[in-house]
Scaffold this motif. Structure first.
Motif, PDB file in Angstrom:
ATOM      1  N   UNK A 111       7.882 -16.661 -13.651  1.00 11.34           N
ATOM      2  CA  UNK A 111       6.545 -16.546 -13.054  1.00 11.34           C
ATOM      3  C   UNK A 111       5.848 -15.285 -13.558  1.00 11.34           C
ATOM      4  N   UNK A 115       2.013 -14.282  -9.835  1.00 10.14           N
ATOM      5  CA  UNK A 115       2.752 -15.325  -9.104  1.00 10.14           C
ATOM      6  C   UNK A 115       3.927 -14.733  -8.343  1.00 10.14           C
ATOM      7  N   UNK A 119       3.941 -15.210  -4.431  1.00 10.37           N
ATOM      8  CA  UNK A 119       4.830 -16.215  -3.833  1.00 10.37           C
ATOM      9  C   UNK A 119       5.061 -16.009  -2.334  1.00 10.37           C
ATOM     10  N   UNK A 120       5.457 -14.773  -1.909  1.00  9.30           N
ATOM     11  CA  UNK A 120       5.639 -14.608  -0.457  1.00  9.30           C
ATOM     12  C   UNK A 120       4.351 -14.852   0.320  1.00  9.30           C
ATOM     13  N   UNK A 123       3.951 -18.583   0.624  1.00  6.43           N
ATOM     14  CA  UNK A 123       4.937 -19.222   1.484  1.00  6.43           C
ATOM     15  C   UNK A 123       4.730 -18.895   2.957  1.00  6.43           C
ATOM     16  N   UNK A 124       4.296 -17.668   3.241  1.00 12.83           N
ATOM     17  CA  UNK A 124       4.326 -17.233   4.638  1.00 12.83           C
ATOM     18  C   UNK A 124       2.957 -16.933   5.242  1.00 12.83           C
ATOM     19  N   UNK A 168       5.632  -6.481  -5.225  1.00 11.41           N
ATOM     20  CA  UNK A 168       6.093  -7.697  -4.566  1.00 11.41           C
ATOM     21  C   UNK A 168       6.734  -7.372  -3.219  1.00 11.41           C
TER      22      UNK A 168
END
Lengths: 268, 393
Positions: A111, A115, A119-120, A123-124, A168
């Motif tokens: 990624x 990305x 991502x987190x 997702x959340x 991240x």
């Protein structure tokens, strides 16, 4: 920033609520005991340093604290939440309040940086794709990686990967940030920048930071609480503000570590 | 001071420019053994062993002290350091006092350095050879544990598939698409080649026998049924185990080494759903397609032999093939290939997750994924043959 901030931090320490409590923790791989009977508390807003010589179990302790390894005995609590005894779903909810910066960044190679950071968020949170992208770009800008959103981890340097890893880890504005040797493999200036970044993020987001480190400069620059692990006796042999430990700790092992054994070398 | 002096020449034939290193023993009056070091001590030319010194230490009168004399010493390197540390160890175990004053100061410093950190005694015990019974026991326990791990992994995959069916699985659709492309479209070339060749091989094997009875046309039956029922699924599975199973293990193993899997887990994202699920799904979806394609390619290979060698026309060959092969044969093969797909994906992902924390472990994981995959494919193939036979399919 240095000393005055740290002194103020120490003075206020007793008033801040306890964030992490570790009770009688014993870590072992099979029959090999890495560390036994560890007890310590971390208060909210602390920059807590786990220090000790190479191979003494610092990273292992960190892996226990984030649930990647199970304790042989004892327990780890976050506030009133018993992390060791919790079921997988409760744990997962708790994990979302953590950010972890791994030793080599551990960015997902397939990624891009945006990305990875996004991502987190995807997702959340219920953010739209555009918003995710915007927040990811902001987090990357905070760590000095503006314009690198569409690069893949393999296209940037090790230091940049580490900073992206921090971006991240900070993606969901964690309450507790765990850093595994943030300054290892960085030049002194980058390492200083990363230290400052960690402090800034702590001050501005009110996070608690747990750092595994054996870099003295970094330990004294950011730490206001610490424990010292001794690989020979497999126990923690000191705890407290690293600067206090340097000034007052009677244990020769701690003193030699914190002074790089310079005194003995001078007398020799 | 030397009362009696014995020379040890420890060197091989030397070019004349070098003085060969020599060790000689002398006795001072107060029961002191003096080791006289002379000549050039060079690693590449070997050096004296401690055995000679040990031998000397047992000779009467037994010395209580050991001293060195390096007056005649020429150039030296690590060989001398190694020799001196060995002598020191010998003296320590025998409780003799050592007087290092006679050694050059640089050498003394190096020897001190080598002796500063005491030997970690438990470091040896872990690596040392254990008795056979203990090793067999440990291997058995490890094997039993690995079965437990396999069952747990299988359970986790099942749960992940269940969550996928319920629409609650967390994975990136783009990862699924990439996996599908990788084990579908990208595998086309190799599946084409291998299946075509397997078809021709089957045809040749059949032709040799069938031609004797003037029954060459039945080559079409042989190839068609063989490919559809077993060979198509089997060859696709073996190709994919070598190609995709190994790739899965290497990808996941590398992610384990670089802590990327830990990063997912600590973020509260299940690596099972995020990494394993797309790969398992991709293979379950693509294997039947590849298998069907492989069946056709095999039949084409058979037809090539039929027309080229046996003089059958394409039309005759294919009419015979369609006459012989039933839909049940094809569906049976396609079903088998789906099961093989699950086996390949699970063995690849399992070995990747079990990978150790270094680069050679990634290679081991890839190898072991292929071996596990192929073993289980063949076992499953045998089981299918038995079950299909009993059911009369």
């Amino acid at each position: 920033m240095g000393e005055s901030t740290a002194a103020a931090g120490t003075a206020l320490a007793a008033e801040r609520p306890v964030c992490i409590t570790v009770r009688d923790l014993t870590m072992a791989f099979g029959s090999f005991v890495v560390m036994r009977d560890m007890n310590f508390t971390v208060r909210r807003g602390d920059v807590f340093i786990i220090m000790g010589g190479s191979g003494c179990g610092k990273s292992t302790l960190l892996r226990h604290m984030i649930g990647l390894l199970e304790p042989a005995a004892g327990e780890i609590c976050y506030g009133d939440f018993n992390f060791t005894k919790a079921g997988p779903q409760e744990r997962e909810r708790m994990l979302r309040r953590f950010g972890v910066l791994y030793q080599a960044g551990a960015l997902w190679g397939s990624m891009t940086l945006a990305e990875n950071v996004g991502l987190p968020l995807e997702e959340f949170t219920d953010l739209s794709r555009r918003e995710v992208r915007q927040v990811a770009a902001l987090k990357l800008a905070l760590v000095g990686l503006k314009g690198f959103e569409d690069f893949y981890p393999s296209q940037i340097s090790g230091g940049m990967q580490k900073r992206a890893g921090l971006a991240r880890a900070m993606a969901l504005d964690p309450e507790i940030l765990f850093c595994d040797e943030p300054s290892s493999g960085l030049d002194p200036l980058s390492s200083r920048l990363l230290d400052n970044l960690i402090l800034d993020l702590r001050d501005n987001l009110g996070a608690t930071v747990v750092v595994v480190s054996h870099e003295l400069a970094s330990i004294f620059a950011i730490g206001n609480n610490s424990i010292f692990l001794d690989g020979e006796s497999h126990t923690m042999i000191a705890s407290g503000d690293p600067k206090e430990l340097l000034a007052h700790c009677a244990d020769p092992r701690v003193h030699r570590f914190l002074t790089r054994d310079e005194e003995q070398r001078r007398t020799a | 001071m030397a009362v009696k002096c014995r020379l040890i020449h420890c060197m091989r034939a030397e070019p004349s420019a070098f003085r060969s290193s020599q060790l000689s023993f002398g006795r001072a009056s107060d029961e002191t053994l003096v080791l006289a070091l002379t000549g050039d001590w060079r690693l590449k030319r070997g050096f004296a062993s401690g055995a000679a010194v040990e031998n000397e230490l047992t000779r009467s009168p037994i010395p209580r002290r050991v001293a060195f004399d390096s007056a005649g010493l020429g150039e030296w390197d690590s060989s001398l350091v190694a020799f001196v540390t060995e002598v020191l160890d010998l003296c320590h175990t025998r409780g003799l006092t050592v007087d290092p004053a006679g050694l050059p100061s640089g050498l003394r410093r190096l020897v001190e350095l080598a002796e500063t950190v005491p030997e970690k005694t438990d470091a040896h015990s872990a690596a040392a050879g254990k008795p056979l019974v203990e090793r067999v026991g440990a291997a058995t326990i490890a094997y039993a544990e690995s079965i437990g791990g396999f069952v747990a992994f299988l359970g986790a995959v099942t749960i992940a598939l269940g969550r996928f069916m319920a629409g609650r699985a967390r994975y990136r659709r783009v990862d699924l698409m990439v996996a599908i492309q990788d084990c579908g479209a990208n595998a086309f070339g190799i599946v084409t080649l291998i299946s075509f060749l397997v078809g021709t091989i089957l045809a040749f094997m059949g032709a040799v026998q069938l031609e004797q009875f003037g029954a060459s046309i039945f080559v079409a039956d042989l190839v068609g049924i063989g490919m559809a029922r077993d060979m198509g699924a089997m060859m696709t599975a073996i190709i994919m185990a070598g190609r995709t199973g190994a790739a899965f293990a290497a990808q996941l193993g590398t992610m384990k080494v670089t802590q990327e899997i830990d990063a997912l887990a600590t973020m509260g994202i299940s690596p099972m759903e995020f990494l394993v699920l797309p790969r398992v799904l991709a293979l379950i979806l693509m294997m039947p397609l590849l298998c069907f394609y492989s069946d056709l390619m095999g039949m084409l290979g058979g037809a090539a032999v039929g027309s080229g060698v046996l003089g059958l026309s394409f039309t005759t060959y294919f009419r015979e093939t369609f006459h012989a092969v039933t839909l049940g044969d094809v569906l049976g093969g396609v079903f088998k290939s789906s099961v093989y797909g699950v086996i390949i994906a699970i063995s690849g992902c399992l070995r990747g997750f079990q990978c150790g924390n270094n680069s050679s472990a990634v290679g081991d994981a890839a190898t072991s994924a292929v071996v596990t995959g192929i073993v289980f494919i063949v076992v499953a193939c045998g089981a299918f043959a038995l079950v299909f036979n009993i059911l009369g399919i």
